[in-house]
Motif scaffolding. Structure first.
Motif, PDB file in Angstrom:
ATOM      1  N   PRO A 305       0.778  -1.275  -0.110  1.00 17.56           N
ATOM      2  CA  PRO A 305       0.172  -0.107  -0.030  1.00 17.56           C
ATOM      3  C   PRO A 305       0.931   0.964   0.011  1.00 17.56           C
ATOM      4  O   PRO A 305       1.895   1.544   0.754  1.00 17.56           O
ATOM      5  N   HIS A 306       0.298   2.311  -0.583  1.00 13.51           N
ATOM      6  CA  HIS A 306       1.094   3.520  -0.850  1.00 13.51           C
ATOM      7  C   HIS A 306       0.514   4.553   0.504  1.00 13.51           C
ATOM      8  O   HIS A 306       1.371   5.599   0.663  1.00 13.51           O
ATOM      9  N   GLU A 307      -0.550   4.087   1.042  1.00 15.01           N
ATOM     10  CA  GLU A 307      -0.993   4.904   2.069  1.00 15.01           C
ATOM     11  C   GLU A 307      -1.753   4.010   3.250  1.00 15.01           C
ATOM     12  O   GLU A 307      -2.292   3.055   2.941  1.00 15.01           O
ATOM     13  N   CYS A 308      -1.991   4.602   4.218  1.00 16.85           N
ATOM     14  CA  CYS A 308      -3.040   3.968   5.258  1.00 16.85           C
ATOM     15  C   CYS A 308      -4.323   5.055   5.100  1.00 16.85           C
ATOM     16  O   CYS A 308      -4.209   6.133   6.158  1.00 16.85           O
ATOM     17  N   ASP A 309      -5.266   4.594   4.560  1.00 19.49           N
ATOM     18  CA  ASP A 309      -6.395   5.510   4.583  1.00 19.49           C
ATOM     19  C   ASP A 309      -7.116   5.330   5.877  1.00 19.49           C
ATOM     20  O   ASP A 309      -7.185   4.467   6.797  1.00 19.49           O
ATOM     21  N   PRO A 310      -8.440   5.942   6.214  1.00 20.41           N
ATOM     22  CA  PRO A 310      -9.018   6.091   7.060  1.00 20.41           C
ATOM     23  C   PRO A 310      -9.689   4.733   7.471  1.00 20.41           C
ATOM     24  O   PRO A 310      -9.988   4.320   8.544  1.00 20.41           O
ATOM     25  N   GLY A 311     -10.058   4.042   6.366  1.00 16.50           N
ATOM     26  CA  GLY A 311     -10.768   2.877   6.494  1.00 16.50           C
ATOM     27  C   GLY A 311      -9.894   1.904   6.636  1.00 16.50           C
ATOM     28  O   GLY A 311     -10.401   0.984   7.659  1.00 16.50           O
ATOM     29  N   GLN A 318      -2.302   0.216  12.031  1.00 16.00           N
ATOM     30  CA  GLN A 318      -1.651   0.880  12.702  1.00 16.00           C
ATOM     31  C   GLN A 318      -0.878   1.827  11.779  1.00 16.00           C
ATOM     32  O   GLN A 318      -0.006   1.222  11.201  1.00 16.00           O
ATOM     33  N   PRO A 319      -1.102   3.226  11.883  1.00 18.27           N
ATOM     34  CA  PRO A 319      -0.479   3.925  10.674  1.00 18.27           C
ATOM     35  C   PRO A 319       1.085   4.276  10.826  1.00 18.27           C
ATOM     36  O   PRO A 319       1.818   4.293   9.785  1.00 18.27           O
ATOM     37  N   LYS A 320       1.382   4.423  12.078  1.00 18.00           N
ATOM     38  CA  LYS A 320       2.823   4.558  12.205  1.00 18.00           C
ATOM     39  C   LYS A 320       3.851   3.373  12.261  1.00 18.00           C
ATOM     40  O   LYS A 320       3.356   2.605  13.320  1.00 18.00           O
ATOM     41  N   ALA A 321       4.810   3.214  11.470  1.00 13.64           N
ATOM     42  CA  ALA A 321       5.745   2.049  11.657  1.00 13.64           C
ATOM     43  C   ALA A 321       6.636   2.103  12.743  1.00 13.64           C
ATOM     44  O   ALA A 321       6.839   3.300  13.082  1.00 13.64           O
ATOM     45  N   PRO A 322       6.769   1.335  13.394  1.00 12.70           N
ATOM     46  CA  PRO A 322       7.959   1.204  14.568  1.00 12.70           C
ATOM     47  C   PRO A 322       9.529   1.487  13.970  1.00 12.70           C
ATOM     48  O   PRO A 322       9.490   1.467  12.685  1.00 12.70           O
ATOM     49  N   ALA A 323      10.213   1.676  14.765  1.00 13.26           N
ATOM     50  CA  ALA A 323      11.620   2.331  14.342  1.00 13.26           C
ATOM     51  C   ALA A 323      12.213   1.016  13.713  1.00 13.26           C
ATOM     52  O   ALA A 323      12.231   0.176  14.013  1.00 13.26           O
ATOM     53  N   GLY A 324      12.631   1.479  12.392  1.00 14.11           N
ATOM     54  CA  GLY A 324      13.395   0.722  11.605  1.00 14.11           C
ATOM     55  C   GLY A 324      12.638  -0.199  10.558  1.00 14.11           C
ATOM     56  O   GLY A 324      13.275  -0.943   9.904  1.00 14.11           O
ATOM     57  N   GLY A 326      10.025   0.011   7.306  1.00 12.04           N
ATOM     58  CA  GLY A 326       9.381   0.978   6.596  1.00 12.04           C
ATOM     59  C   GLY A 326       7.836   0.962   6.582  1.00 12.04           C
ATOM     60  O   GLY A 326       7.140   0.017   6.876  1.00 12.04           O
ATOM     61  N   GLU A 327       7.252   2.251   6.136  1.00 14.81           N
ATOM     62  CA  GLU A 327       5.671   2.246   6.385  1.00 14.81           C
ATOM     63  C   GLU A 327       5.133   1.335   5.346  1.00 14.81           C
ATOM     64  O   GLU A 327       4.065   0.648   5.830  1.00 14.81           O
ATOM     65  N   ARG A 328       5.352   1.220   4.437  1.00 11.31           N
ATOM     66  CA  ARG A 328       4.809   0.424   3.174  1.00 11.31           C
ATOM     67  C   ARG A 328       4.660  -1.028   3.676  1.00 11.31           C
ATOM     68  O   ARG A 328       3.715  -1.747   3.711  1.00 11.31           O
ATOM     69  N   SER A 329       6.031  -1.625   4.025  1.00  5.50           N
ATOM     70  CA  SER A 329       5.900  -3.070   4.286  1.00  5.50           C
ATOM     71  C   SER A 329       5.032  -3.133   5.749  1.00  5.50           C
ATOM     72  O   SER A 329       4.651  -4.297   6.153  1.00  5.50           O
ATOM     73  N   TRP A 330       5.112  -2.410   6.794  1.00  4.53           N
ATOM     74  CA  TRP A 330       4.453  -2.118   7.876  1.00  4.53           C
ATOM     75  C   TRP A 330       2.998  -2.490   7.668  1.00  4.53           C
ATOM     76  O   TRP A 330       1.939  -3.083   8.198  1.00  4.53           O
ATOM     77  N   TRP A 331       2.507  -1.758   6.830  1.00  4.27           N
ATOM     78  CA  TRP A 331       0.910  -1.796   6.347  1.00  4.27           C
ATOM     79  C   TRP A 331       0.599  -3.104   5.690  1.00  4.27           C
ATOM     80  O   TRP A 331      -0.393  -3.684   6.112  1.00  4.27           O
ATOM     81  N   LEU A 332       1.502  -3.557   4.844  1.00  2.00           N
ATOM     82  CA  LEU A 332       1.176  -4.793   4.125  1.00  2.00           C
ATOM     83  C   LEU A 332       1.283  -5.890   5.101  1.00  2.00           C
ATOM     84  O   LEU A 332       0.273  -6.804   4.933  1.00  2.00           O
ATOM     85  N   GLY A 333       2.369  -6.085   6.006  1.00  2.00           N
ATOM     86  CA  GLY A 333       2.007  -7.089   6.982  1.00  2.00           C
ATOM     87  C   GLY A 333       0.917  -7.220   7.989  1.00  2.00           C
ATOM     88  O   GLY A 333       0.279  -8.401   8.215  1.00  2.00           O
ATOM     89  N   GLN A 334       0.310  -6.015   8.237  1.00  2.00           N
ATOM     90  CA  GLN A 334      -0.873  -5.926   8.974  1.00  2.00           C
ATOM     91  C   GLN A 334      -2.053  -6.457   8.209  1.00  2.00           C
ATOM     92  O   GLN A 334      -3.170  -7.184   8.658  1.00  2.00           O
ATOM     93  N   LEU A 335      -2.086  -6.201   6.726  1.00  2.00           N
ATOM     94  CA  LEU A 335      -3.119  -6.273   5.932  1.00  2.00           C
ATOM     95  C   LEU A 335      -3.504  -8.113   5.884  1.00  2.00           C
ATOM     96  O   LEU A 335      -4.212  -8.741   5.808  1.00  2.00           O
ATOM     97  N   VAL A 336      -1.969  -8.713   5.622  1.00  2.00           N
ATOM     98  CA  VAL A 336      -1.881 -10.075   5.202  1.00  2.00           C
ATOM     99  C   VAL A 336      -2.144 -10.769   6.700  1.00  2.00           C
ATOM    100  O   VAL A 336      -2.883 -11.552   6.450  1.00  2.00           O
ATOM    101  N   GLU A 337      -1.722 -10.353   7.562  1.00  3.78           N
ATOM    102  CA  GLU A 337      -1.888 -11.033   8.954  1.00  3.78           C
ATOM    103  C   GLU A 337      -3.377 -11.038   9.162  1.00  3.78           C
ATOM    104  O   GLU A 337      -3.929 -12.001   9.896  1.00  3.78           O
ATOM    105  N   ALA A 338      -4.201  -9.965   8.959  1.00  3.44           N
ATOM    106  CA  ALA A 338      -5.593  -9.985   9.184  1.00  3.44           C
ATOM    107  C   ALA A 338      -6.590 -10.447   8.402  1.00  3.44           C
ATOM    108  O   ALA A 338      -7.707 -10.899   8.241  1.00  3.44           O
TER     109      ALA A 338
END
Length: 537
Positions: A305-311, A318-324, A326-338
């Protein structure tokens, strides 16, 4: 009147007597007494007279209300041999030996297993053992559930009389009081509205086990007025017996003002494959991954994903990625996990989990994608996907492509059948030895199945023949003492004998290994005796 009697009747206050005693009669002579060796005697006589006077002047008070008699425990009593064994186990204390235990079993480490067996048979605790049981549970929180279950209602009665044992009241549902059942709606309503937080949690948990619908309705009746931290704890109680009927309530919780509550509600909904949230996550996740057939081998390509939209945020991302990260990989992991794991077979033309996991992944996305599938398999308790991600235990680096750590492998193993789990860990040990098997052994059912027990004993034998000290395997040895089937003691007898050390062995290693195997053997035989003592006649 002698000087001694005159000092005793001098009427000195208790405070003056104490002051004189603290200073010493050499520095402060009691009035009316002689000096030298007579002064201490005079001081003691005066203290005795003042003590009698003070006691005689105490006014009687109203007698305290006697405590109610301890409730009866209707469970069958322990067999005499098991009662003696319990006293021995409770008398043992860590470090009581003052150093190495040598070949002696660690009795305190056997107490949890003894309690589990006694509870399985439904025995009542001997009344004389209750104080020691409560003391043991006070010192070791891991013992508390089993110890309090075995101690029963009489332990709660005792705990109300001793502040040191009040933890037992906090650990017991409703503080040890009987909770109302589904057939007592008025008592349920009153306790829910007026009870302490711990009592309300206990009530909700108990109702959830027997009548999930009533528990959910009770929670919904006060949900808007609860504190955020309380809402989170109450929501966690819905994990037990989670079902499709919980979806409307959980969907409403996605709009909660607390971020933690929203995240927990989203996690619970994602564990329901047929929920609307799971469907939304499936559409988002599968849109990010596709099969590229233009390469020589079908390959998975990822467009995170290129953004974390309101939906996405509303559904728990979670829109804010932990330190270290990347935002896009962080969002992807959450989508696939759920996302429901079944969505991937539909996305990839009916491929099985094994076939999907075997596909190469382009552009270094494999670790992120497979790690998210691991978390999804654990959350959804999907044994098929867990097997695919674990791979064969004999493969290089001991794992499937998604099992990137021992901790993840242990979680995946927990989702598959206990017998299959033991076989997999036995294969892992046979290929890779014991050095990395500790976490995996911890998720295996006790006692270990025969193939797993044989694999552990064989690996320990190999380690001994290698000539190193046994201390590197102390963790596995400790697990073996608690988890090996006692019938394995016969196979261990030859190993308990001191053997000739190989030329390259560490000095004295053979003797240390013999001692370790002797301790293991004696512990297994003690466990066998415990089981025989507890078995009903």
């Amino acid at each position: 009147m002698t000087s001694t009697s005159s000092a005793a009747s001098s009427g000195l206050s208790w405070e003056e007597l104490v002051t004189t005693a603290l200073l010493g009669t050499d520095r402060r002579t009691p009035p009316g007494s002689g000096s030298g060796r007579e002064a201490p005697v005079a001081l003691l006589d005066a203290a005795a007279v003042e003590t009698v006077r003070r006691r005689a002047g105490i006014r009687p008070v109203r007698a305290a209300v006697r405590p109610e008699p301890a409730p009866a425990d209707g469970r069958p009593p322990l067999p005499p041999a098991a009662t003696r064994r319990l006293a021995t186990l409770l008398a043992d204390r860590p470090g009581a030996g003052g150093g190495r235990r040598g070949t002696a079993p660690d009795l305190m480490e056997l107490l949890p297993q003894w309690l589990a067996l006694a509870n399985a048979y439904g025995y009542a605790a001997p009344p004389e053992a209750l104080p020691a049981l409560l003391d043991a549970a006070r010192g070791r929180t891991d013992l508390r559930p089993a110890a309090l279950a075995f101690a029963g209602v009489r332990a709660l009665w005792l705990a109300r009389l001793n502040p040191d044992w009040r933890f037992a009241l906090r650990a017991a549902p409703g503080g040890g009081a009987a909770l109302p059942g589904p057939g007592e709606p008025e008592r349920v309503r009153r306790l829910w509205q007026e009870g302490l937080f711990a009592e309300r949690v206990a009530l909700l948990t108990a109702l959830r086990a027997h009548d999930p619908g009533t528990a959910r309705e009770l929670l919904a009746s006060t949900w808007p007025t609860e504190r955020a931290e309380d809402r989170l704890m109450f929501l966690d109680a819905l994990r037990a017996g989670l079902a499709a009927e919980d979806e409307p309530f959980l969907e409403g919780a996605l709009a909660d003002r607390s971020r933690n509550v929203r995240a927990t509600a989203a996690e619970l909904l994602s564990a329901l494959p047929s929920s609307a949230l799971a469907g939304r996550m499936a559409r988002r996740a599968t849109a990010c991954v596709a099969v590229d057939h233009t390469r020589g081998t079908p390959t998975l390509v990822v467009e995170a994903p290129h953004e974390c939209d309101p939906g996405m945020e509303r559904d728990g991302v979670q829109p804010k990625a932990p330190a270290g990260r990347g935002e896009r990989s962080w969002w992807l992991g959450q989508l696939v996990e759920a996302a429901p794991l079944g969505a991937w077979s539909r996305r990839f033309g009916g491929r099985t989990p094994e076939e999907i996991v075997a596909l190469p992944v382009a552009d270094d996305w494999q670790g992120e994608l497979h790690g998210a599938w691991c978390r999804a398999a654990v959350r959804q308790r999907d044994a098929g996907w867990s097997r695919a991600l674990l791979g064969a235990p004999s493969t290089p680096e001991a794992g499937g492509p998604g099992a990137v750590s021992l901790a993840e492998r242990a979680k995946l193993l927990a989702t598959i059948d206990a017998g299959e789990r033991a076989e997999w860990v036995a294969g892992f040990i046979g290929t890779h030895g014991l050095s990395e098997a500790f976490q995996l052994l911890g998720v295996c059912a006790v006692p270990w199945a025969p193939p797993l027990g044989r694999a552990v004993v064989d690996a320990l034998d190999i380690a001994r023949d290698a000539g190193s000290y046994p201390w590197s395997f102390s963790g596995v040895m400790g697990l073996a003492e608690r988890c090996l089937d006692p019938v394995e003691a016969v196979r261990l007898d030859p190993l308990a004998a001191a053997a000739e050390e190989p030329e390259n062995a560490a000095p004295g290693a053979g003797g240390y290994w013999a001692e370790a195997f002797q301790r293991l053997t004696s512990t297994l035989r003690l466990r066998a005796a415990m089981q025989a003592e507890l078995a009903p006649l």
